[in-house]
Scaffold this motif. Sequence first.
Motif, PDB file in Angstrom:
ATOM      1  N   HIS A 150      40.021  29.817 -23.302  1.00 15.59           N
ATOM      2  CA  HIS A 150      41.345  29.246 -23.550  1.00 15.59           C
ATOM      3  C   HIS A 150      41.389  27.791 -23.080  1.00 15.59           C
ATOM      4  N   VAL A 151      42.052  26.967 -23.857  1.00 16.39           N
ATOM      5  CA  VAL A 151      42.288  25.571 -23.477  1.00 16.39           C
ATOM      6  C   VAL A 151      43.778  25.410 -23.202  1.00 16.39           C
ATOM      7  N   GLY A 152      44.125  24.644 -22.190  1.00 19.47           N
ATOM      8  CA  GLY A 152      45.532  24.459 -21.870  1.00 19.47           C
ATOM      9  C   GLY A 152      45.752  23.278 -20.956  1.00 19.47           C
ATOM     10  N   TRP A 153      46.716  23.398 -20.086  1.00 17.58           N
ATOM     11  CA  TRP A 153      47.055  22.300 -19.190  1.00 17.58           C
ATOM     12  C   TRP A 153      47.443  22.848 -17.821  1.00 17.58           C
ATOM     13  N   ALA A 154      47.439  21.950 -16.837  1.00 20.60           N
ATOM     14  CA  ALA A 154      47.803  22.324 -15.473  1.00 20.60           C
ATOM     15  C   ALA A 154      48.586  21.191 -14.836  1.00 20.60           C
ATOM     16  N   ALA A 155      49.510  21.529 -13.969  1.00 18.51           N
ATOM     17  CA  ALA A 155      50.297  20.522 -13.251  1.00 18.51           C
ATOM     18  C   ALA A 155      50.733  21.103 -11.915  1.00 18.51           C
ATOM     19  N   GLY A 156      50.921  20.233 -10.944  1.00 20.73           N
ATOM     20  CA  GLY A 156      51.347  20.728  -9.646  1.00 20.73           C
ATOM     21  C   GLY A 156      51.583  19.609  -8.651  1.00 20.73           C
ATOM     22  N   ALA A 157      51.578  19.983  -7.386  1.00 21.40           N
ATOM     23  CA  ALA A 157      51.846  19.025  -6.307  1.00 21.40           C
ATOM     24  C   ALA A 157      51.177  19.531  -5.042  1.00 21.40           C
ATOM     25  N   LYS A 170      44.167  20.262   2.851  1.00 20.14           N
ATOM     26  CA  LYS A 170      45.274  20.168   1.900  1.00 20.14           C
ATOM     27  C   LYS A 170      45.871  21.530   1.584  1.00 20.14           C
ATOM     28  N   ALA A 171      47.120  21.502   1.151  1.00 19.38           N
ATOM     29  CA  ALA A 171      47.812  22.665   0.598  1.00 19.38           C
ATOM     30  C   ALA A 171      48.324  22.245  -0.773  1.00 19.38           C
ATOM     31  N   GLU A 172      48.095  23.075  -1.790  1.00 16.43           N
ATOM     32  CA  GLU A 172      48.385  22.657  -3.167  1.00 16.43           C
ATOM     33  C   GLU A 172      48.912  23.810  -3.997  1.00 16.43           C
ATOM     34  N   TYR A 173      49.871  23.478  -4.876  1.00 15.91           N
ATOM     35  CA  TYR A 173      50.378  24.433  -5.860  1.00 15.91           C
ATOM     36  C   TYR A 173      50.043  23.917  -7.254  1.00 15.91           C
ATOM     37  N   LEU A 174      49.548  24.795  -8.128  1.00 11.80           N
ATOM     38  CA  LEU A 174      49.270  24.444  -9.522  1.00 11.80           C
ATOM     39  C   LEU A 174      49.897  25.478 -10.455  1.00 11.80           C
ATOM     40  N   TYR A 175      50.458  24.989 -11.548  1.00 18.21           N
ATOM     41  CA  TYR A 175      50.857  25.860 -12.648  1.00 18.21           C
ATOM     42  C   TYR A 175      49.806  25.672 -13.737  1.00 18.21           C
ATOM     43  N   VAL A 176      49.177  26.763 -14.154  1.00 15.03           N
ATOM     44  CA  VAL A 176      48.097  26.695 -15.145  1.00 15.03           C
ATOM     45  C   VAL A 176      48.521  27.469 -16.389  1.00 15.03           C
ATOM     46  N   ASP A 177      48.555  26.784 -17.525  1.00 10.17           N
ATOM     47  CA  ASP A 177      48.952  27.398 -18.793  1.00 10.17           C
ATOM     48  C   ASP A 177      47.742  27.406 -19.727  1.00 10.17           C
TER      49      ASP A 177
END
Length: 205
Positions: A150-157, A170-177
């Motif tokens: 699957h190809v998609g996108w990811a974004a977070g902070a 570090k501590a990180e959150y990502l939303y992966v679609d």
Amino acid sequence: MNKIFLAGAALAIVLAGAPATAADFSRGAAPQAPYNAPGYYWGGAYAGFNLGYQWGDVTNFPTSPSGVAGGVQAGYLWQFGPVVAGLEGDFQGSAADDTFASFKFSNPWFGTLRGRGGVAFNNILIYLTAGLALGEGRVEFGGLTETATHVGWAAGAGVEVGLTPNWSAKAEYLYVDLASHSYILTGQSNGFESNVFRLGVNYRF
């Protein structure tokens, strides 16, 4: 009489030097202060590893895979005053899976290539990140297995803290679609939308 005078003079010299000696001893015995990072510099190449948890939902299919995820990351940052920007890539192995009836859906691995930008407050970096995502979907049913990329996108902070000139945490959150892909076993197109929270460390070269 001379012996008494010499002894008194020697005692005076010893007493006069005692405070300085005590002060020197006290300074030497003081514990080392924790690392202080005035003007911490975030620029340059880095690499590290992370460990966290992934949870989400499969589109068009009643499963919600979840599980431990972990992997490695590497990137490069540029710093312009308090502004920090760069690129980062990562590869993750994941135990996220779920079953419905005799079907099992899992996401064995995924990876991202993202831009990364934020603001540094000395040795504390607060940032946003977004970019491309790639991952595997796997369906198992009746002893059969079908996989798709699957190809998609990811974004977070996230937030990263410099611990020493080279090491940071570090501590990180990502939303992966991961966009939908057709599966023969499910008879429809399925994607995987997930959340990832992870902790990691980086070594700056």
